[in-house]
Structures are given as structure tokens and as C-alpha cells.
Motif scaffolding. Structure first.
Motif, short mmCIF file in Angstrom:
data_model
loop_
_atom_site.label_atom_id
_atom_site.label_comp_id
_atom_site.label_asym_id
_atom_site.label_seq_id
_atom_site.Cartn_x
_atom_site.Cartn_y
_atom_site.Cartn_z
N GLY A 37 -105.72 -72.47 -6.09
CA GLY A 37 -105.70 -73.85 -5.64
C GLY A 37 -106.71 -74.10 -4.53
N SER A 38 -106.81 -73.15 -3.61
CA SER A 38 -107.76 -73.27 -2.51
C SER A 38 -109.20 -73.22 -3.04
N LEU A 39 -109.47 -72.32 -3.98
CA LEU A 39 -110.81 -72.23 -4.56
C LEU A 39 -111.18 -73.49 -5.33
N ARG A 40 -110.23 -74.04 -6.08
CA ARG A 40 -110.49 -75.29 -6.81
C ARG A 40 -110.81 -76.42 -5.85
N SER A 41 -110.07 -76.47 -4.75
CA SER A 41 -110.31 -77.49 -3.74
C SER A 41 -111.71 -77.33 -3.14
N SER A 42 -112.09 -76.09 -2.87
CA SER A 42 -113.44 -75.83 -2.33
C SER A 42 -114.52 -76.25 -3.33
N VAL A 43 -114.31 -75.96 -4.60
CA VAL A 43 -115.29 -76.34 -5.63
C VAL A 43 -115.42 -77.86 -5.68
N ARG A 44 -114.28 -78.57 -5.65
CA ARG A 44 -114.33 -80.05 -5.67
C ARG A 44 -115.07 -80.59 -4.46
N SER A 45 -114.82 -80.00 -3.30
CA SER A 45 -115.47 -80.45 -2.07
C SER A 45 -116.98 -80.18 -2.12
N LEU A 46 -117.36 -79.01 -2.59
CA LEU A 46 -118.79 -78.69 -2.71
C LEU A 46 -119.47 -79.60 -3.73
N LYS A 47 -118.80 -79.90 -4.82
CA LYS A 47 -119.39 -80.78 -5.83
C LYS A 47 -119.60 -82.18 -5.26
N ARG A 48 -118.61 -82.69 -4.51
CA ARG A 48 -118.76 -84.00 -3.87
C ARG A 48 -119.96 -83.99 -2.92
N SER A 49 -120.11 -82.90 -2.18
CA SER A 49 -121.23 -82.79 -1.23
C SER A 49 -122.57 -82.77 -1.98
N ILE A 50 -122.63 -82.03 -3.06
CA ILE A 50 -123.87 -81.95 -3.86
C ILE A 50 -124.20 -83.32 -4.44
N LEU A 51 -123.22 -84.01 -5.00
CA LEU A 51 -123.46 -85.33 -5.59
C LEU A 51 -123.86 -86.36 -4.53
N SER A 52 -123.28 -86.23 -3.35
CA SER A 52 -123.65 -87.13 -2.25
C SER A 52 -125.12 -86.90 -1.84
N THR A 53 -125.49 -85.64 -1.73
CA THR A 53 -126.89 -85.31 -1.40
C THR A 53 -127.82 -85.80 -2.49
N LEU A 54 -127.42 -85.63 -3.75
CA LEU A 54 -128.24 -86.09 -4.88
C LEU A 54 -128.41 -87.60 -4.85
N ASP A 55 -127.31 -88.33 -4.55
CA ASP A 55 -127.40 -89.79 -4.44
C ASP A 55 -128.44 -90.19 -3.38
#
Length: 160
Positions: free
Chosen positions: A89-107
Motif C-alpha cells: 500500500g505504501s509503495l502504491r501510494s509512492s508510485v501515485r505521488s511520483l506519477k502526479r509529480s512527473i505529470l505536473s512537471t510535464l504539464d
């Protein structure tokens, strides 16, 4: 594969439960058949048909802690349970957070003029999409892509 093992174990437990019920029914039948000799012969014939199944069921052993773990191992979506396995659960949460950060940077990057003019925005679609887990940015085919990444595919029209 783990889900299949869990289903197999559950099926074995069901067979074991069914075998116990058959044995109980046989004991009850034996008690009742002592009262009537004709019925006894008929019931003995029926009992002989099911003699092997309870023996088979008795030979199945399922480790109770393993069965307990597997019964709670998966969530409703068939994924490993974040409740049973908090680290997952913690790893999934980290993956979601990193993906949001990547998409924000991409935007942010895609709004810069130097990148924006390289994009193929004719279709009116999104600035990027996700295909098979990869972020895809539609670049105009006449644009130099050196240093921009890897070209994985080209559109049917050839414009991107």
C-alpha cells in the motif's frame, strides 16, 4: 499465479467440507439402517459409491495460516491487498505521488514556447497520453526530435 493458488486452496477446502458432510451422512445412514434390513442393503449400495471420495478428502491438508493469509491476500480488484500487505500500500501510494509529480512537471514543460511549437496539436487532443504505461507526446513529424526522447511509433497519417 498467486490468485490461482488461492482459488485452488479454496476449492480443496470446499472438497474437504463436502467430504466431511458425506462422512456425517454415512454415519447417520448407518444408525438409521439398523432399524430396517431392506433399507440397509439399499443404503450399503449407495454408501459404496461414495467410499473413495471421503478418503480422498481426508488426504488433503491445507496449512491453516497459509489459507488464512491467502483468503485476505487480495482485494476486490484481484490485486494484492494494501491492508494485508501495508508495504505494498505504501509503495502504491509512492508510485501515485511520483506519477502526479512527473505529470505536473510535464504539464509545465509542455507550456514552454520552445516545446509547444514542436507539438502536433492539429487533432485537438490532449497534449500527452499514456500508452502501455508510457507517456506519449505527439510531436510534429517535421520537427527534429534529437534530444527529445525515443520515437516509439508514427501515426497513420504520418503527421506525428
Amino acid at each position: 499465479e498467486i490468485l490461482e493458488i488461492s482459488e485452488l486452496l479454496e476449492a480443496c477446502v470446499a472438497v474437504g467440507d463436502w467430504c466431511e458432510e458425506l462422512e456425517r451422512a454415512q454415519r447417520d445412514t448407518n444408525r438409521q439402517s439398523k432399524d430396517n434390513n431392506d433399507q440397509q442393503q439399499q443404503q450399503q449400495q449407495q454408501q459404496q459409491q461414495f467410499v473413495q471420495l471421503p478418503k480422498f478428502g481426508q488426504s488433503i491438508y491445507i496449512d491453516p495460516p497459509l489459507l488464512s493469509l491467502l483468503s485476505t491476500a487480495f482485494d476486490d480488484d484481484g490485486q494484492l491487498s494494501s491492508t494485508t500487505f501495508p508495504t505494498i500500500g505504501s509503495l502504491r501510494s509512492s508510485v501515485r505521488s511520483l506519477k502526479r509529480s512527473i505529470l505536473s512537471t510535464l504539464d509545465t514543460l509542455l507550456t514552454t514556447p520552445s516545446l509547444k511549437r514542436r507539438l502536433s496539436l492539429e487533432s485537438g487532443g490532449a497534449l500527452y497520453s499514456e500508452v502501455e504505461g508510457r507517456i506519449v507526446i505527439p510531436l510534429a513529424s517535421d520537427t527534429s526530435t534529437s534530444g527529445m526522447g525515443i520515437v516509439h511509433d508514427v501515426s497513420r497519417s504520418g503527421k506525428t
